[in-house]
Write an enzyme that holds these catalytic residues in place. Structure first.
Site, PDB file in Angstrom:
ATOM      1  CE  LYS A 188      -3.540  -2.577  -0.258  1.00 40.03           C
ATOM      2  NZ  LYS A 188      -4.109  -3.527   0.590  1.00 40.03           N
TER       3      LYS A 188
HETATM    4  C1  LIG Z   1      -5.251  -4.484   0.908  1.00 42.25           C
HETATM    5  C2  LIG Z   1      -6.708  -4.402   0.848  1.00 42.25           C
HETATM    6  C3  LIG Z   1      -7.532  -4.863   1.888  1.00 42.25           C
HETATM    7  C4  LIG Z   1      -7.051  -5.676   3.058  1.00 42.25           C
HETATM    8  O1  LIG Z   1      -5.961  -5.178   3.704  1.00 42.25           O
HETATM    9  P1  LIG Z   1      -4.978  -6.168   4.500  1.00 42.25           P
HETATM   10  O2  LIG Z   1      -4.171  -5.215   5.315  1.00 42.25           O
HETATM   11  O3  LIG Z   1      -4.182  -6.912   3.487  1.00 42.25           O
HETATM   12  O4  LIG Z   1      -5.815  -7.067   5.336  1.00 42.25           O
HETATM   13  C5  LIG Z   1      -8.901  -4.674   1.799  1.00 42.25           C
HETATM   14  N1  LIG Z   1      -9.437  -4.057   0.729  1.00 42.25           N
HETATM   15  C6  LIG Z   1      -8.690  -3.615  -0.287  1.00 42.25           C
HETATM   16  C7  LIG Z   1      -9.360  -2.920  -1.426  1.00 42.25           C
HETATM   17  C8  LIG Z   1      -7.306  -3.783  -0.274  1.00 42.25           C
HETATM   18  O5  LIG Z   1      -6.593  -3.355  -1.314  1.00 42.25           O
END
Ligand SMILES: *Cc1c(COP(=O)(O)O)cnc(C)c1O
Length: 376
Positions: A188
């Protein structure tokens, strides 16, 4: 000799942050503690002073948001089929039923023009997703939510650093009944390696949020404890929070650099080759990902292999999730959401991360054209 392999993303952790992580490791306190509190305070300041609690993942934040909103068995929750599967899995996790609404083929986000028709009497909440960091239209979204009395749980996992008409995602666009969920997974825009944060509505008890984060435990000053609600094990460590604090200092620069690189993609991808580009939004989007749709008839697996041969890593985010076996078992099938299915089959994430050079973008564009010629 070929140039070094270019991954589709790579985190940027500075030396000061690495030194701070080492300090935490030496401190004798490595799980949730002062660094988590400092990280939550920094996030809260960023989100206009709203209450924020840190979690071990963006999946945990979504699940806890649904529980705090009172969503459970017998309820339905509306979301998009074109997202990381976590968005829909958490709906099943709390015993509710997902209702999908197809995406807009231009923004690739939930089609708000189709949202109202999908709202049923048992619909409690909507989970919009800002795919690739391009925000869902907050004005239109909250107008619909308010009209129908729906809770909004913004899955802003990909849109930390993005904004809507100058207002940061994470601040309130509704009337304070909205949750915002962030993920700080390694890929992210801002990372804690793994982690997440939940921005709370004004009418939600932050203490209950904290109890749902760790086993439902309530502690008393005399050392005693009680459990009156079933919680999970979702706390963030001080090690992870320290990475997040180090990242916050660079957020604006990260976003600015991503926008520059995205602009460069628009300049160098040859539209005549048939690639479909994302909306050229340089005001709202944080450019979490730069995604093209392959021209019709191109085999994506072969294309990915051809890119890899040229030293370029690409990703697929995401196939339409209602066609996964688990969701087919619930009755979803091919043809339910044609735009999400088409995009899910043709979408490709190109390399984009802050330390990339302009020349890297040129390399990707050259490889795109060459890989297409090979595939045609
Ligand atoms: C990354 C992501 C998540 C979940 O996040 P995690 O930290 O991996 O549990 C949920 N929704 C979207 C759209 C994502 O890109």
């Amino acid at each position: 000799m070929s140039a070094t392999f270019l991954p589709f993303t790579r985190p940027s952790i500075d030396d000061e942050t690495i030194a701070e992580v080492a300090n935490v490791l030496r401190s004798g306190w490595i799980t949730s503690g002062p660094k988590v509190l400092a990280f939550e305070a920094a996030l809260s300041a960023y989100c206009g002073g709203r209450p924020v609690r840190a979690f071990s993942s963006g999946t945990a934040t979504l699940e806890v948001a649904l529980r705090l909103a009172g969503v459970g068995a017998g309820d339905t929750v509306i979301t998009t089929p074109l997202t990381w599967v976590a968005t829909a899995n958490v709906i099943l996790q709390v015993g509710a039923t997902p209702i999908f609404v197809d995406v807009d083929p231009v923004t690739r986000n939930i089609d708000l023009g189709k949202l109202e028709a999908a709202i049923a009497p048992d619909t409690k909440a909507v989970i919009p997703v800002d795919l690739a960091g391009l925000p869902v239209d907050r004005d239109r979204l909250y107008a619909i939510a308010k009209k129908h009395g729906l809770r909004v749980i913004e899955d802003a996992a990909q849109s930390f650093g993005a904004s809507w008409h100058g207002q940061p995602i994470g601040t309130s666009f509704g009337d304070m009944h909205d949750f915002v969920s962030f993920s700080f997974h390694a890929n992210k825009n801002l990372t804690t390696s793994e982690g997440g944060a939940l921005v709370l509505p004004a009418d939600i008890d932050a203490g209950l949020c904290e109890r749902l984060r760790v086993q439902g435990v309530r502690r008393f000053p005399d050392g005693g404890m009680d459990v009156d609600v079933l919680g999970g094990k979702f706390n963030l460590t001080d090690i992870a929070a320290t990475i997040g604090l180090g990242q916050m200092k660079h957020l604006a620069a990260f976003t600015a650099r991503r926008r520059e690189l995205a602009r460069h993609y628009f300049d160098c991808i040859d539209p005549a080759r048939g690639f479909e580009l994302p909306p050229a939004d340089f005001g709202n989007s944080n450019w979490h990902m730069f995604q093209v749709l392959l021209p019709n008839g191109i085999d994506r697996g072969t294309f990915i292999a051809a890119m890899k041969e040229r030293g370029i890593g690409v990703g697929v985010h995401y196939p339409a999730l209602h066609l996964f076996s688990l969701y087919r078992k619930l009755g979803f099938k091919e043809g339910n959401f044609p735009h999400a299915e088409d995009i899910g089959r043709r979408i490709l994430t190109l390399p984009l991360f802050p330390t990339m050079l302009d020349g890297d973008i040129d390399r990707v564009c050259t490889a795109l054209s060459a890989s297409l010629s090979e595939n045609a």
